[in-house]
Design an enzyme around this catalytic site. Structure first.
Site, PDB file in Angstrom:
ATOM      1  N   LYS A 106      13.474   1.320  12.685  1.00 13.64           N
ATOM      2  CA  LYS A 106      14.048   2.441  13.246  1.00 13.64           C
ATOM      3  C   LYS A 106      13.349   2.820  14.935  1.00 13.64           C
ATOM      4  CE  LYS A 106      10.498   5.422  11.123  1.00 13.64           C
ATOM      5  NZ  LYS A 106      10.462   6.477  10.424  1.00 13.64           N
TER       6      LYS A 106
ATOM      7  N   ARG B 218      12.730   4.161  28.699  1.00 15.61           N
ATOM      8  CA  ARG B 218      12.256   2.955  28.215  1.00 15.61           C
ATOM      9  C   ARG B 218      13.598   2.081  27.894  1.00 15.61           C
ATOM     10  NH1 ARG B 218       8.259   4.570  23.457  1.00 15.61           N
ATOM     11  NH2 ARG B 218      10.202   6.143  23.175  1.00 15.61           N
TER      12      ARG B 218
ATOM     13  N   TYR C 118       0.954  -1.230   0.019  1.00 14.76           N
ATOM     14  CA  TYR C 118       0.131  -0.074   0.008  1.00 14.76           C
ATOM     15  C   TYR C 118       0.820   1.318   0.111  1.00 14.76           C
ATOM     16  CZ  TYR C 118      -3.512   3.421   1.213  1.00 14.76           C
ATOM     17  OH  TYR C 118      -4.208   4.729   1.071  1.00 14.76           O
TER      18      TYR C 118
ATOM     19  N   THR D 107       8.886  10.385  28.987  1.00 15.69           N
ATOM     20  CA  THR D 107       9.812   9.252  29.776  1.00 15.69           C
ATOM     21  C   THR D 107      10.579   9.954  30.846  1.00 15.69           C
ATOM     22  OG1 THR D 107      11.583   9.504  28.089  1.00 15.69           O
ATOM     23  CG2 THR D 107      10.259   7.853  27.806  1.00 15.69           C
TER      24      THR D 107
ATOM     25  N   LEU E   1      10.545  14.837  12.622  1.00 17.71           N
ATOM     26  CA  LEU E   1       9.459  15.286  13.066  1.00 17.71           C
ATOM     27  C   LEU E   1       8.516  14.935  12.060  1.00 17.71           C
ATOM     28  CD1 LEU E   1      10.313  19.203  14.110  1.00 17.71           C
ATOM     29  CD2 LEU E   1       9.725  17.313  15.455  1.00 17.71           C
TER      30      LEU E   1
ATOM     31  N   SER F  91      21.457   6.839   7.965  1.00 18.14           N
ATOM     32  CA  SER F  91      21.680   6.362   9.187  1.00 18.14           C
ATOM     33  C   SER F  91      20.994   6.936  10.130  1.00 18.14           C
ATOM     34  CB  SER F  91      23.196   6.255   9.289  1.00 18.14           C
ATOM     35  OG  SER F  91      23.598   5.681  10.635  1.00 18.14           O
TER      36      SER F  91
ATOM     37  N   ALA G 104      17.129   3.875   2.379  1.00 17.39           N
ATOM     38  CA  ALA G 104      16.302   4.285   3.586  1.00 17.39           C
ATOM     39  C   ALA G 104      15.570   3.267   4.061  1.00 17.39           C
ATOM     40  CB  ALA G 104      15.501   5.381   2.960  1.00 17.39           C
TER      41      ALA G 104
ATOM     42  N   LYS H  24      21.490   7.733  16.570  1.00 15.74           N
ATOM     43  CA  LYS H  24      21.330   6.455  17.530  1.00 15.74           C
ATOM     44  C   LYS H  24      22.751   5.516  17.336  1.00 15.74           C
ATOM     45  CE  LYS H  24      16.769   7.008  18.389  1.00 15.74           C
ATOM     46  NZ  LYS H  24      16.523   8.284  17.572  1.00 15.74           N
TER      47      LYS H  24
END
Length: 607
Positions: A365, A536, A313, A469, A446, A404, A361, A407
């Site tokens: 993630k 977390r 989709y 968090t 964002l 990339s 891409a 993180k």
């Protein structure tokens, strides 16, 4: 009013004006003497009628939208009238024994300008004052008395369909104070917004400065927030230029607008040299970054673009969007269903289509989710990268760009570690391949799927609370178009083995993000409280874009830096890939950390 009826009415009205004007002009020019013979007047009237309609069609006087008439329309009327008078003068000269009745024609010219132009502008005034009555329209303040603000004011004043009524402007330019634009006053400056809203019963605010920098926008939005009035904004300049949005499409002020930075200008020449007329391939083309990457690439007219992804989709959606938006371009858009984990399929795609550039891409993630599913992270992020990059090497792809993440710097989680290993794989491959391999690293995007903004919006729509968090949790943020532009630019800059990083400014506290979103949604923190849930699994309190040992001094391009990742031990990596399926989740995490860190690093981390 239908086009045909409108056309007939305009032609009839102009015919009446043109046919009678020469007789009125003759009486005005020669009130006490019969200088012009009646036959000359009749011939002149017929000539004027013929020539007027001829030049009216040449200058499109019957196709103008007179509700929006301006200098251009007045000029068109003047040209048509002047040429029709000049042509009639020639007819008079030939039919009246080489005589031209100059005074009569001059008065006729003035009457034509006055009556033909006046009829159009009279309609505009009637439409604005009587047809577009205020009714239940909201009294609207426009921030920005420049060209965009003027366009919005003009549109709102002339359109029945809008529920907004412009009553004035705010502008910080001193020279515009106490002036008027479209009969609307400029009330004051940004600092006066709260007072103006109270004094003039404002019910709606529009920020009409599409090139506004984020710092200035923050200041204006802060003043608007004090009023608790709904505030909307014009689309960003980049959206207007790309055609995604028009200047008439107002939107609510988003957190993305407040966090955005001054746009990094692309090196159009080098990107065009790389992309224009070539075959390019995007993996993960249905995702947030991948789909925007495709949109950015289409601006440079590649010969063919391969939209590769395993989600039927999502690939269908981006395929339909691009084909609709670029239907007049000679670009072959090929939707390809395939999973990067399927090595044979990746080799088959690259062999068949022979792309010159691959933008990789496709990835898992989501940090907490990958902590619970580390084997899937390895398959997609490590094996997927290995498959596509080795296909690029095998079939002589010119450039391979890996998307990339920040993180991947000093990773403490599975997702970050797998992205770091993916960087290591392409850097190692770059040393022994004719293909140029590079990585692009950026922070949180964002609005992307799984990012914090959509989650916060959903929580607000559900009545709260917003869950964060930790009150000190910070992250780097960028918009999807920014991230995609960086990837495209990296493909043009890459020489091999680099990790490109965008200067992302200052990190943002997640708590501040939540507070801003609550205010922009029209609520208070009492109505939508913030609840802290604790860090977390796998999360860091803060993130870096480059490790100190990786940073190379100086920008390689405006706001773009470059660094190099650590070397990979091929034997260790090969052993890991052959055995990872047999590891437990905990064993898998430990082995990943052994690949991305030295023994000394691991001892220090455990210590």
């Amino acid at each position: 009013m239908g086009y045909r009826i409108r056309l007939v009415l305009l032609i009839l009205m102009d015919s009446l004006i043109v046919s009678t004007a020469i007789f009125v002009a003759a009486w005005i020019a020669y009130p006490y003497e019969s200088v012009i013979h009646i036959s000359s007047l009749i011939i002149s009237a017929i000539a004027l009628l013929v020539f007027h309609h001829l030049f009216a069609f040449i200058y499109n006087l019957y196709k103008k939208v007179w509700a929006y008439a301006s200098v251009g329309e007045v000029t068109a009327i003047a040209k048509a009238v002047t040429l029709s008078i000049a042509a009639t003068a020639l007819v008079q000269y030939l039919s009246s024994g080489f005589v031209i009745y100059k005074r009569a024609l001059l008065v006729t010219w003035m009457l034509h300008i006055l009556l033909i132009g006046g009829s159009r502008f009279g309609w505009r005034i009637y439409r604005e004052r009587y047809m577009n009555k205020a009714g239940n329209k909201k009294r609207t303040l426009i921030v920005g008395a420049g060209s965009a603000g003027a366009m919005i004011a003009r549109q709102l004043k002339t359109e029945n369909s809008s529920d907004l009524l412009p009553v004035g402007f705010i502008d910080d330019e001193q020279s515009k104070q106490k002036m008027q634009l479209f009969d609307l006053p400029i009330f004051g400056q940004t600092k006066d917004i709260e007072k103006v809203v109270q004094n003039h019963t404002i019910e709606h605010i529009i920020i009409a400065i599409p090139s506004l920098k984020s710092d200035d926008l923050n200041q204006i939005v802060a003043e608007c927030k004090k009023t608790k009035i709904k505030t909307q904004i014009l689309p960003k300049m980049e959206d207007l230029m790309s055609g995604k949005l028009s200047v008439h499409q107002l939107k609510d002020v988003e957190v993305e607008d407040l966090l955005g930075r001054e746009t990094v200008e692309l090196d159009i020449h080098s990107i065009s040299r790389n992309v224009t007329g070539e075959t390019v391939m995007v993996t993960g083309a249905g995702g947030s970054i991948g789909s925007e990457l495709c949109r950015q690439l289409m601006r440079f007219t590649p010969k063919k673009i391969l939209l590769v992804g395993h989600g039927e989709y999502s690939i269908y959606t981006i395929d339909m969007e691009l084909k609709e938006n670029y239907k007049n371009e000679q670009i072959e858009i090929v939707p390809v269903i395939g999973d990067v984990q399927d090595r044979a399929r990746m080799f088959e795609i690259v062999k068949e289509h022979k792309p010159v550039i691959i933008y990789h891409a496709a990835a898992h993630k989501h940090v907490p989710l990958m902590e619970y599913n580390p084997h899937e992270a390895v398959k997609n992020n490590i094996l997927g990268t290995k498959n596509v990059s080795e296909a690029a090497d095998a079939f002589g792809v010119r450039t391979f760009v890996l998307v990339s993440s920040d993180k991947a710097v000093n990773p403490t989680n599975v997702m970050g570690a797998t992205k770091r290993v993916a960087e290591m794989i392409i850097e190692d491959l770059n040393k022994r391949s004719s293909t140029v391999f590079a990585a692009v690293r950026f922070g949180n995007v964002l609005g992307s799927r799984g990012s914090v903004i959509p989650l916060f919006k959903k929580q607000i729509n559900n009545g709260g609370p917003i869950t964060v968090t930790d009150p000190e949790m910070t992250r780097y943020f960028m918009t999807i178009p920014e991230a995609s532009r960086l990837v495209v630019q990296a493909g043009a800059l890459a020489k091999g083995g680099e990790v490109f990083v965008l200067d992302m400014g200052e990190p943002v506290k997640i708590t501040d993000l939540a507070k801003n979103l609550i205010k922009l949604s029209g609520y208070t923190e009492e109505e939508i409280p913030i609840v802290y849930t604790g860090i977390r699994p796998g999360e860091k309190m803060y993130e870096e874009l480059l490790d100190d040992s990786e940073i190379l001094p100086g920008e390689v391009y405006e706001k773009i830096y470059v660094g190099k990742t650590s070397k990979v031990n091929q034997n260790v990596l090969t052993l890991f890939i052959s055995q990872y399926e047999s590891y437990t989740n905990e064993e898998l995490k430990n082995h990943l950390m052994q690949i991305v860190y030295t023994k000394e690093d691991l001892i220090l981390m455990k210590g």
